[in-house]
Scaffold this active site. Structure first.
Site, short mmCIF file in Angstrom:
data_model
loop_
_atom_site.label_atom_id
_atom_site.label_comp_id
_atom_site.label_asym_id
_atom_site.label_seq_id
_atom_site.Cartn_x
_atom_site.Cartn_y
_atom_site.Cartn_z
N CYS A 47 -11.44 -48.48 26.84
CA CYS A 47 -11.60 -49.15 28.14
C CYS A 47 -10.99 -48.32 29.28
O CYS A 47 -10.17 -47.43 29.07
CB CYS A 47 -10.99 -50.54 28.11
SG CYS A 47 -9.20 -50.55 28.08
N CYS A 49 -8.86 -49.23 31.60
CA CYS A 49 -7.43 -49.36 31.85
C CYS A 49 -6.61 -48.52 30.87
O CYS A 49 -5.50 -48.10 31.18
CB CYS A 49 -6.98 -50.82 31.89
SG CYS A 49 -7.22 -51.77 30.39
#
Length: 139
Positions: A47, A49
């Site tokens: 992902c 993040c």
């Protein structure tokens, strides 16, 4: 499961700075059951993040902190399924989260960072938090 060639650079961001990969449930269990000292485990992920904040924040903390965990380990969500499952058992009652970070001391969980603590924060913020955690628990 993600193709290994896709995630290899993401794995390398941590292994290149000293993280050991735990790929099986036995890897996780065997290390933590007898380990004396601190173990910092990062649940790595594809992902944004993880890429923009978690992995760079971890590297920032390791560079800046005077106190460091005695062992660094990582499991990859979506690929190291058995290892991630075992890790998640050991951090209950926290719900499944990736990316995530956990600090164990003598095999016991002492600090946990969930995805919602990573999202919306930049690498420096995460890194500075980890510096405080390392300097509190890794002395």
């Amino acid at each position: 499961m993600y193709p290994e060639d896709l995630i290899a650079p993401m794995r390398a961001e941590l292994t290149d700075v000293g993280f050991q990969e735990f790929r099986t449930d036995e890897d996780v269990a065997n290390h933590l059951k007898d380990h004396k000292g601190t173990t910092f485990v990062v649940v790595n992920s594809v992902c944004g993040c993880a890429a923009g904040a978690a992995r760079p924040g971890v590297k920032y903390a390791l560079d800046k902190s005077t106190a460091k965990p005695t062992a660094l380990a990582t499991v990859f969500a979506g690929n190291d399924v058995a290892a991630v499952t075992k890790f998640r058992e050991l951090v209950l009652p926290y719900p499944p989260s990736s990316p995530a970070m956990a600090l164990f001391k003598d095999g016991e969980l002492v600090h946990f960072i969930e995805r919602h603590h990573i999202e919306g924060r930049n690498a420096q913020m995460i890194g500075e938090h980890l510096v405080e955690v390392f300097e509190h628990f890794c002395v």
